[in-house]
Design a protein around this motif. Structure first.
Motif, PDB file in Angstrom:
ATOM      1  N   LYS A 182      40.450  24.927  58.632  1.00 13.20           N
ATOM      2  CA  LYS A 182      40.259  24.554  59.592  1.00 13.20           C
ATOM      3  C   LYS A 182      40.828  22.887  59.502  1.00 13.20           C
ATOM      4  O   LYS A 182      41.433  22.364  60.457  1.00 13.20           O
ATOM      5  N   ALA A 183      39.987  22.060  58.705  1.00 18.11           N
ATOM      6  CA  ALA A 183      39.855  20.850  58.601  1.00 18.11           C
ATOM      7  C   ALA A 183      41.167  20.391  58.484  1.00 18.11           C
ATOM      8  O   ALA A 183      41.755  19.208  58.770  1.00 18.11           O
ATOM      9  N   THR A 184      42.009  21.116  57.585  1.00 17.91           N
ATOM     10  CA  THR A 184      43.532  20.547  57.137  1.00 17.91           C
ATOM     11  C   THR A 184      44.512  21.292  58.134  1.00 17.91           C
ATOM     12  O   THR A 184      45.644  20.879  57.945  1.00 17.91           O
ATOM     13  N   ALA A 185      44.032  21.947  59.102  1.00 17.41           N
ATOM     14  CA  ALA A 185      44.834  22.386  59.982  1.00 17.41           C
ATOM     15  C   ALA A 185      45.752  23.447  59.508  1.00 17.41           C
ATOM     16  O   ALA A 185      46.665  24.083  60.253  1.00 17.41           O
ATOM     17  N   VAL A 186      45.556  23.907  58.287  1.00 16.14           N
ATOM     18  CA  VAL A 186      46.414  24.947  57.651  1.00 16.14           C
ATOM     19  C   VAL A 186      46.237  26.428  58.485  1.00 16.14           C
ATOM     20  O   VAL A 186      46.994  27.387  58.467  1.00 16.14           O
ATOM     21  N   ALA A 187      44.943  26.698  58.913  1.00 17.25           N
ATOM     22  CA  ALA A 187      44.581  27.760  59.526  1.00 17.25           C
ATOM     23  C   ALA A 187      45.440  28.070  60.736  1.00 17.25           C
ATOM     24  O   ALA A 187      45.882  29.170  60.977  1.00 17.25           O
ATOM     25  N   ASN A 188      45.824  27.126  61.327  1.00 23.27           N
ATOM     26  CA  ASN A 188      46.680  27.003  62.865  1.00 23.27           C
ATOM     27  C   ASN A 188      48.156  27.516  62.186  1.00 23.27           C
ATOM     28  O   ASN A 188      48.684  28.057  63.021  1.00 23.27           O
ATOM     29  N   GLN A 189      48.522  27.022  60.921  1.00 21.04           N
ATOM     30  CA  GLN A 189      49.787  27.160  60.639  1.00 21.04           C
ATOM     31  C   GLN A 189      49.940  28.648  60.093  1.00 21.04           C
ATOM     32  O   GLN A 189      50.849  29.088  60.435  1.00 21.04           O
ATOM     33  N   LEU A 190      49.061  28.938  59.572  1.00 26.88           N
ATOM     34  CA  LEU A 190      49.018  30.431  59.170  1.00 26.88           C
ATOM     35  C   LEU A 190      48.819  31.358  60.219  1.00 26.88           C
ATOM     36  O   LEU A 190      49.657  32.491  60.269  1.00 26.88           O
ATOM     37  N   LEU A 191      48.360  31.188  61.336  1.00 26.69           N
ATOM     38  CA  LEU A 191      48.323  32.129  62.608  1.00 26.69           C
ATOM     39  C   LEU A 191      49.532  31.945  63.141  1.00 26.69           C
ATOM     40  O   LEU A 191      50.188  33.091  63.593  1.00 26.69           O
ATOM     41  N   GLY A 192      50.506  30.961  63.173  1.00 29.39           N
ATOM     42  CA  GLY A 192      51.846  30.897  63.692  1.00 29.39           C
ATOM     43  C   GLY A 192      52.529  31.610  62.580  1.00 29.39           C
ATOM     44  O   GLY A 192      53.638  32.327  63.182  1.00 29.39           O
ATOM     45  N   GLN A 193      52.646  31.529  61.473  1.00 30.39           N
ATOM     46  CA  GLN A 193      53.597  31.959  60.408  1.00 30.39           C
ATOM     47  C   GLN A 193      53.336  33.566  60.325  1.00 30.39           C
ATOM     48  O   GLN A 193      54.286  34.534  60.539  1.00 30.39           O
ATOM     49  N   LEU A 194      52.222  33.962  60.662  1.00 33.38           N
ATOM     50  CA  LEU A 194      51.857  35.496  60.525  1.00 33.38           C
ATOM     51  C   LEU A 194      52.000  36.385  61.669  1.00 33.38           C
ATOM     52  O   LEU A 194      52.654  37.408  61.560  1.00 33.38           O
ATOM     53  N   ASN A 195      51.919  35.579  62.837  1.00 37.99           N
ATOM     54  CA  ASN A 195      52.237  36.136  64.022  1.00 37.99           C
ATOM     55  C   ASN A 195      53.643  35.994  64.757  1.00 37.99           C
ATOM     56  O   ASN A 195      53.927  36.706  65.886  1.00 37.99           O
ATOM     57  N   ASN A 196      54.281  34.894  64.357  1.00 41.19           N
ATOM     58  CA  ASN A 196      55.704  34.705  64.798  1.00 41.19           C
ATOM     59  C   ASN A 196      56.755  35.000  63.920  1.00 41.19           C
ATOM     60  O   ASN A 196      57.831  34.760  64.362  1.00 41.19           O
ATOM     61  N   THR A 197      56.457  35.284  62.864  1.00 41.17           N
ATOM     62  CA  THR A 197      57.616  35.732  61.685  1.00 41.17           C
ATOM     63  C   THR A 197      57.442  36.942  61.068  1.00 41.17           C
ATOM     64  O   THR A 197      56.241  37.512  61.344  1.00 41.17           O
ATOM     65  N   ASN A 198      58.453  37.433  60.429  1.00 41.13           N
ATOM     66  CA  ASN A 198      58.078  38.524  59.548  1.00 41.13           C
ATOM     67  C   ASN A 198      57.915  38.215  58.012  1.00 41.13           C
ATOM     68  O   ASN A 198      57.746  39.383  57.294  1.00 41.13           O
ATOM     69  N   ASN A 199      57.649  37.030  57.850  1.00 38.57           N
ATOM     70  CA  ASN A 199      57.416  36.659  56.513  1.00 38.57           C
ATOM     71  C   ASN A 199      55.894  37.130  56.118  1.00 38.57           C
ATOM     72  O   ASN A 199      55.132  36.866  56.828  1.00 38.57           O
ATOM     73  N   GLY A 200      56.041  37.533  54.964  1.00 38.05           N
ATOM     74  CA  GLY A 200      54.712  37.849  54.157  1.00 38.05           C
ATOM     75  C   GLY A 200      53.760  36.711  53.614  1.00 38.05           C
ATOM     76  O   GLY A 200      54.422  35.749  53.694  1.00 38.05           O
ATOM     77  N   MET A 201      52.605  37.340  53.223  1.00 39.97           N
ATOM     78  CA  MET A 201      51.914  36.144  52.811  1.00 39.97           C
ATOM     79  C   MET A 201      50.578  36.718  51.747  1.00 39.97           C
ATOM     80  O   MET A 201      50.336  37.717  52.195  1.00 39.97           O
ATOM     81  N   THR A 202      50.565  35.894  50.732  1.00 37.45           N
ATOM     82  CA  THR A 202      49.173  36.286  49.763  1.00 37.45           C
ATOM     83  C   THR A 202      48.484  35.073  49.634  1.00 37.45           C
ATOM     84  O   THR A 202      48.637  33.911  49.416  1.00 37.45           O
ATOM     85  N   ILE A 203      46.970  35.172  50.011  1.00 33.59           N
ATOM     86  CA  ILE A 203      46.104  34.300  49.904  1.00 33.59           C
ATOM     87  C   ILE A 203      45.148  34.583  48.593  1.00 33.59           C
ATOM     88  O   ILE A 203      44.315  35.698  48.575  1.00 33.59           O
ATOM     89  N   PHE A 204      44.879  33.548  47.797  1.00 32.02           N
ATOM     90  CA  PHE A 204      43.749  33.536  47.005  1.00 32.02           C
ATOM     91  C   PHE A 204      42.347  32.917  47.562  1.00 32.02           C
ATOM     92  O   PHE A 204      42.728  31.644  47.444  1.00 32.02           O
ATOM     93  N   ALA A 205      41.535  33.625  47.758  1.00 30.08           N
ATOM     94  CA  ALA A 205      40.456  32.886  48.505  1.00 30.08           C
ATOM     95  C   ALA A 205      39.236  32.642  47.610  1.00 30.08           C
ATOM     96  O   ALA A 205      38.540  33.436  47.312  1.00 30.08           O
ATOM     97  N   PRO A 206      38.713  31.306  47.369  1.00 28.14           N
ATOM     98  CA  PRO A 206      37.656  31.094  46.568  1.00 28.14           C
ATOM     99  C   PRO A 206      36.237  31.372  47.324  1.00 28.14           C
ATOM    100  O   PRO A 206      36.303  31.025  48.568  1.00 28.14           O
ATOM    101  N   THR A 207      35.405  31.831  46.528  1.00 28.29           N
ATOM    102  CA  THR A 207      34.244  32.134  47.319  1.00 28.29           C
ATOM    103  C   THR A 207      33.294  30.816  47.478  1.00 28.29           C
ATOM    104  O   THR A 207      34.142  29.762  46.710  1.00 28.29           O
ATOM    105  N   ASP A 208      32.274  30.755  48.117  1.00 25.63           N
ATOM    106  CA  ASP A 208      31.403  29.610  48.204  1.00 25.63           C
ATOM    107  C   ASP A 208      30.948  29.169  47.003  1.00 25.63           C
ATOM    108  O   ASP A 208      30.701  27.825  46.672  1.00 25.63           O
ATOM    109  N   ASN A 209      30.569  30.294  46.069  1.00 26.47           N
ATOM    110  CA  ASN A 209      30.156  30.021  44.613  1.00 26.47           C
ATOM    111  C   ASN A 209      31.160  29.071  43.887  1.00 26.47           C
ATOM    112  O   ASN A 209      30.775  28.385  43.042  1.00 26.47           O
ATOM    113  N   ALA A 210      32.450  29.553  44.228  1.00 28.51           N
ATOM    114  CA  ALA A 210      33.447  28.736  43.350  1.00 28.51           C
ATOM    115  C   ALA A 210      33.613  27.293  43.777  1.00 28.51           C
ATOM    116  O   ALA A 210      33.741  26.525  42.664  1.00 28.51           O
ATOM    117  N   PHE A 211      33.331  27.035  44.992  1.00 29.66           N
ATOM    118  CA  PHE A 211      33.074  25.700  45.329  1.00 29.66           C
ATOM    119  C   PHE A 211      32.080  24.948  44.706  1.00 29.66           C
ATOM    120  O   PHE A 211      32.218  23.647  44.337  1.00 29.66           O
TER     121      PHE A 211
END
Length: 249
Positions: free
Chosen positions: A63-92
């Motif tokens: 959210k702070a980097t605005a990447v969340a909004n970019q993903l929302l647009g990319q996933l719902n306005n295009t047919n492009n696929g996406m893969t995300i590696f999500a680090p846990t809170d313990n990872a940070f």
């Protein structure tokens, strides 16, 4: 007894009349058809992570980097696929204290984008992909943002040149978006181990200067030759003068 018989007769008559008369009672209305399920809402990565739990810090970065909004647009306005590696809170939490605060806004964006591959990858596709993978952070060359994924049996291993970890679970997959859990923050070389720029090449010498440098002794040599020529001329001159003077005596 007579009264009972009369009552039975009346009841029998009424029953026969009911059975033979046209049906006048309204039929019960048919059940309304079941409502079709509402269409699914837009794919929202942050809501998926919130539902999964233990991804508070990654959500905050998205959210702070605005990447969340970019993903929302990319996933719902295009047919492009996406893969995300999500680090846990313990990872940070395992990062060195103050690591995130030391990054510039641009580096925070690159760090988040480094966890996102602009292609949908199922768990079986990890076995056939070509390394290094290109992430949304950009250049996958050595020393920049290379991300290498290998498999060993059912294990999916990830390395960045600084971080070695593996996929520890599948959070979400729908054929367009895949979200996998990782237990370490993927640290790209470009941010956490930048290499110094290559030194600029030395300027090439011009041919004219080189020619001058190759013959530094030409001038002294020429001067010595000139001195020798003048000396011989003087000897000849004075010799001739002496002869003429002797003959005149």
């Amino acid at each position: 007894m007579v009264m009972m018989k009369q009552h039975l007769f009346i009841l029998s008559f009424l029953l026969l009349s009911f059975l033979h008369c046209p049906q006048t009672l309204a039929q019960a209305p048919a059940l309304a058809p079941a409502l079709a399920p509402a269409p699914p809402g837009p794919t929202n990565v942050t809501k998926i992570l919130e539902k999964a739990g233990q991804f508070t810090l990654f959500i905050r970065l998205l959210k702070a980097t605005a990447v969340a909004n970019q993903l929302l647009g990319q996933l719902n306005n295009t047919n492009n696929g996406m893969t995300i590696f999500a680090p846990t809170d313990n990872a940070f939490s395992s990062l060195k204290s103050g690591t995130l605060n030391s990054l510039s806004d641009e580096q925070k964006v690159e760090l988040v984008q480094f966890h996102i591959i602009p292609t949908y990858l199922s768990s079986t596709q990890f076995q056939t992909i070509s390394n290094p993978l290109r992430t949304q952070a950009g250049d996958s060359a050595d020393g920049k943002f290379p991300l290498n994924v290998t498999t060993s049996g059912n294990s999916v291993n990830i390395t960045t040149g600084l971080t070695n970890t593996s996929v520890s679970g599948t959070i979400y997959t729908d054929g367009q978006l895949a979200v996998y859990q990782v237990d370490k923050v993927l640290q790209p070389l470009q941010i956490f181990d930048p290499r110094p720029p290559a030194p600029a090449p030395a300027p090439a010498k011009s041919k004219k200067k080189a020619a001058v440098a190759d013959s530094p002794d030409d001038t002294p040599a020429d001067n010595s030759k000139a001195v020798s020529t003048l000396t011989m001329q003087n000897v000849v001159f004075w010799g001739v003068s002496a002869i003429v003077l002797a003959l005149s005596l």
